[in-house]
Scaffold this active site. Structure first.
Site, short mmCIF file in Angstrom:
data_model
loop_
_atom_site.label_atom_id
_atom_site.label_comp_id
_atom_site.label_asym_id
_atom_site.label_seq_id
_atom_site.Cartn_x
_atom_site.Cartn_y
_atom_site.Cartn_z
CB ILE A 263 -47.65 37.32 49.59
CG1 ILE A 263 -48.99 37.52 50.30
CG2 ILE A 263 -46.74 38.51 49.89
CD1 ILE A 263 -48.89 37.51 51.81
N GLY A 264 -46.19 38.35 46.84
CA GLY A 264 -44.85 38.59 46.36
C GLY A 264 -44.63 38.42 44.87
CD1 TRP A 265 -46.46 34.84 43.94
CD2 TRP A 265 -44.79 34.71 42.45
NE1 TRP A 265 -45.74 33.71 44.22
CE2 TRP A 265 -44.71 33.60 43.32
CE3 TRP A 265 -43.85 34.85 41.43
CZ2 TRP A 265 -43.71 32.63 43.20
CZ3 TRP A 265 -42.86 33.89 41.31
CH2 TRP A 265 -42.79 32.80 42.19
CD GLU B 39 -44.35 50.90 53.93
OE1 GLU B 39 -45.24 51.74 53.76
OE2 GLU B 39 -44.55 49.67 53.85
N PRO C 184 -55.40 40.54 44.25
CG PRO C 184 -56.34 38.86 45.55
CD PRO C 184 -55.75 39.12 44.20
CG ASN D 32 -44.57 51.07 44.36
OD1 ASN D 32 -44.40 52.05 43.64
ND2 ASN D 32 -43.56 50.35 44.80
CG LEU E 16 -42.72 54.95 41.50
CD1 LEU E 16 -41.64 55.26 42.52
CD2 LEU E 16 -42.56 55.83 40.28
CD GLU E 17 -44.47 47.01 43.07
OE1 GLU E 17 -45.59 46.55 42.76
OE2 GLU E 17 -43.81 46.60 44.04
#
Length: 433
Positions: free
Chosen positions: A317-319, A70, A277, A344, A346-347
């Protein structure tokens, strides 16, 4: 006075409900705090002991999203906003630590203030809202909090929901307490929704139809990472040979892992697997499972590459989105767990990678149906998974067709962002600097 504004009794009852919910969840919170080390950095701000500061002068636009997805979808909108309204200061909040970490990574370099949203108890959230005094509130997908929005509205803020949605289950819950539902959404000035189905649900709860516009799903509009230099960069970083196939298993939950472990064992070809994960605290469990299967693995945090390993666990996180771009096939997790319903979808498309997912996609069933009808994704089940994966890996032309259809889907959906932006601008207040 705000139309439909709650009385002090409503506020008191709402606070009591939050306290009750907190007490019910306290054992789980304590377990995660002391066993998994979660919430160590966020307790101060959550309970109002630490007050966030927004440096500079000028009006404040406060953007909020529940968690990682989000907040991430806010990026293109916020970039456009900062470009066209440079006099505004911007704040981005999230309800989760992972959401905050991702928001800080995405928005921090832009000079945006990020922090975890404090608990919505009136005694905690209202002083924070008064200190920041936002002129504009932007809620991603509808994660509104009553005391938060009511206090901001009392100070004169405009509130708008973008990419708004309301699931069937949420609609049922609000319908049971229909009067509560009206009060919940009445302070919101504008609803920019994903589709007509969500519009019907908001109307069912008594939202004024004049406040509602269907502008489309802007999760489809982010910078596409599928350019060759992105793919080549990440494959080189992972030390993947040109003829080596890579399967990325993104945002996987235990039930996804349970399905994929025997599949990976059976495939055992020139295939490397990137395990990502959903919750990085489960990385240790995944390590144990891969060791049990005698699968050579390394950790992303230790800069592991496929030169030495058949698998890499991304324990950070975030990769995920960047790493999708290196894949030959990308699986979206949570889709083999009927309690989750997928993440998601769409990624992978945005990274120019063929999309595969499991049968449990109820959290975004409308999107999944559109993707499948257009041929932009492939739905697996446990009985055909090995056969389908083998077929796709053996037929690059089939993968190319999925990529092409995915690009067409994204191109068609890009207009949703333009519609959302044009509608959103109407709610940006004229504030004297």
């Amino acid at each position: 006075m705000i139309k439909g504004r709650r009385t002090k009794l409503h506020t008191f009852l709402y606070d009591c409900f939050l306290i009750f919910a907190f007490m019910v969840g306290l054992p789980r919170i304590l377990y995660k705090r002391f066993v998994h080390g979660k919430y160590t950095k966020s307790l101060g701000i959550r309970f109002g002991f630490k007050k966030p500061e927004v440096p500079g002068t000028g009006p404040v636009a406060w953007f909020h999203g529940a968690s990682v997805g989000e907040t991430a979808l806010l990026l293109p909108l916020l970039k456009r906003f900062m470009k066209e309204y440079p006099e505004w200061r911007c704040v981005v909040t999230s309800c989760t630590e992972s959401g905050h970490e991702n928001a800080h990574r995405l928005f921090g370099p832009l000079g945006v203030t990020t922090f975890i949203l404090p608990l919505d108890l009136s005694i905690i959230i209202k002083p924070v809202v008064r200190a920041i005094s936002p002129s504009l509130l932007v809620f991603s997908e509808g994660d509104c909090w009553l005391n938060f929005i009511e206090e901001a509205k009392r100070l004169g803020a405009t509130a708008v929901i973008i990419n708004g949605k309301l699931s069937a289950n949420s609609c049922k819950r609000f319908t049971i307490l229909k009067r509560f539902g009206r009060n919940y959404f009445s302070p919101v000035d504008g609803f920019l929704l994903q589709d007509e189905q969500h519009k019907a649900r908001f109307l069912q709860l008594g939202v004024d139809k004049e406040k509602i516009q269907v502008t489309g799903n802007i999760k489809t509009y982010t910078e596409t990472l599928s350019e060759n230099n992105q793919r080549d960069y990440w494959r080189e970083k992972l030390q993947l040979a040109q003829d080596t196939e890579l399967l990325v298993l993104g945002s996987v939950h235990p039930k996804d892992v349970e399905v994929w472990l025997p599949v990976v064992r059976e495939l055992r070809r020139n295939l490397k697997v990137l395990w990502v994960p959903r919750h990085i605290e489960r990385s240790k469990e995944l390590e144990a499972l891969l060791s049990k299967e005698n699968i050579s693995y390394g950790l992303w945090s230790k800069e592991a590459t496929f030169a030495q390993h058949d698998a890499i666990i991304v324990d950070a996180i975030g990769w995920l989105k960047q790493l999708y771009s290196a894949a030959d096939l990308a699986f979206v997790g949570g889709t083999f767990d009927d309690r989750i319903g997928g993440h998601n979808l769409l990624e992978p498309l945005q990274c120019g990678v063929p999309l595969i997912f499991g049968p449990h996609i109820q959290s975004q069933s409308d999107l999944a149906e559109r993707l499948l009808s257009m041929g932009a994704g492939c739905c697996l089940d446990k009985t055909n998974i090995v056969k389908v994966i083998t077929f796709l890996l053996d037929h690059p032309e089939e993968r190319a067709a999925y990529i092409q259809k995915g690009a067409m889907f994204l191109h068609e959906e890009k207009v949703a962002f333009d519609r959302t932006w044009e509608s959103f601008k109407r709610y940006i207040p004229c504030v004297k600097i």
